[in-house]
Design a protein around this motif. Structure first.
Motif, PDB file in Angstrom:
ATOM      1  N   MET A 182       0.841  -1.160   0.000  1.00 31.65           N
ATOM      2  CA  MET A 182       0.000   0.000   0.000  1.00 31.65           C
ATOM      3  C   MET A 182       0.900   1.241   0.000  1.00 31.65           C
ATOM      4  O   MET A 182       1.852   1.328   0.753  1.00 31.65           O
ATOM      5  CB  MET A 182      -0.893  -0.035   1.242  1.00 31.65           C
ATOM      6  CG  MET A 182      -1.845   1.103   1.278  1.00 31.65           C
ATOM      7  SD  MET A 182      -3.436   0.741   1.967  1.00 31.65           S
ATOM      8  CE  MET A 182      -3.347   0.875   3.654  1.00 31.65           C
ATOM      9  N   ALA A 183       0.566   2.207  -0.856  1.00 35.00           N
ATOM     10  CA  ALA A 183       1.377   3.419  -0.982  1.00 35.00           C
ATOM     11  C   ALA A 183       1.163   4.318   0.229  1.00 35.00           C
ATOM     12  O   ALA A 183       0.057   4.445   0.747  1.00 35.00           O
ATOM     13  CB  ALA A 183       1.000   4.160  -2.253  1.00 35.00           C
ATOM     14  N   LYS A 184       2.252   4.932   0.656  1.00 39.51           N
ATOM     15  CA  LYS A 184       2.156   5.854   1.784  1.00 39.51           C
ATOM     16  C   LYS A 184       1.874   7.263   1.256  1.00 39.51           C
ATOM     17  O   LYS A 184       2.427   7.671   0.248  1.00 39.51           O
ATOM     18  CB  LYS A 184       3.453   5.847   2.586  1.00 39.51           C
ATOM     19  CG  LYS A 184       3.676   4.536   3.292  1.00 39.51           C
ATOM     20  CD  LYS A 184       4.718   4.680   4.360  1.00 39.51           C
ATOM     21  CE  LYS A 184       4.816   3.361   5.079  1.00 39.51           C
ATOM     22  NZ  LYS A 184       5.392   3.464   6.378  1.00 39.51           N
ATOM     23  N   ILE A 185       0.999   7.966   1.961  1.00 42.56           N
ATOM     24  CA  ILE A 185       0.635   9.339   1.584  1.00 42.56           C
ATOM     25  C   ILE A 185       1.073  10.248   2.711  1.00 42.56           C
ATOM     26  O   ILE A 185       0.865   9.944   3.889  1.00 42.56           O
ATOM     27  CB  ILE A 185      -0.886   9.463   1.371  1.00 42.56           C
ATOM     28  CG1 ILE A 185      -1.328   8.531   0.254  1.00 42.56           C
ATOM     29  CG2 ILE A 185      -1.266  10.885   1.055  1.00 42.56           C
ATOM     30  CD1 ILE A 185      -2.825   8.479   0.055  1.00 42.56           C
TER      31      ILE A 185
END
Length: 64
Positions: A1-4
């Motif tokens: 999951m991409a970190k924002i």
């Protein structure tokens, strides 16, 4: 999951919040009154059904 990053997250939250439809005070009051009336009607209906079933069970038990 991409970190924002937190800033991007807050911008996304604000964008989603703007999409929410907030009902007016009149709509809220009307809906609350409708829910109250339906609650009373259903309570009376289920009271009648319960009384009917209670009478049927009492009648059947008195035959024994």
């Amino acid at each position: 999951m991409a970190k924002i990053n937190p800033g991007e997250f807050m911008r996304q939250v604000q964008a989603e919040t703007r999409k929410i439809y907030w009902p007016s005070r009149q709509e809220t009051v009307t809906t609350a009154i409708f829910v109250g009336i339906m609650t009373v009607l259903l309570a009376v209906f289920f009271l009648g059904v319960d009384a009917l079933f209670g009478w049927v069970v009492s009648s059947l038990l008195s035959l024994l």
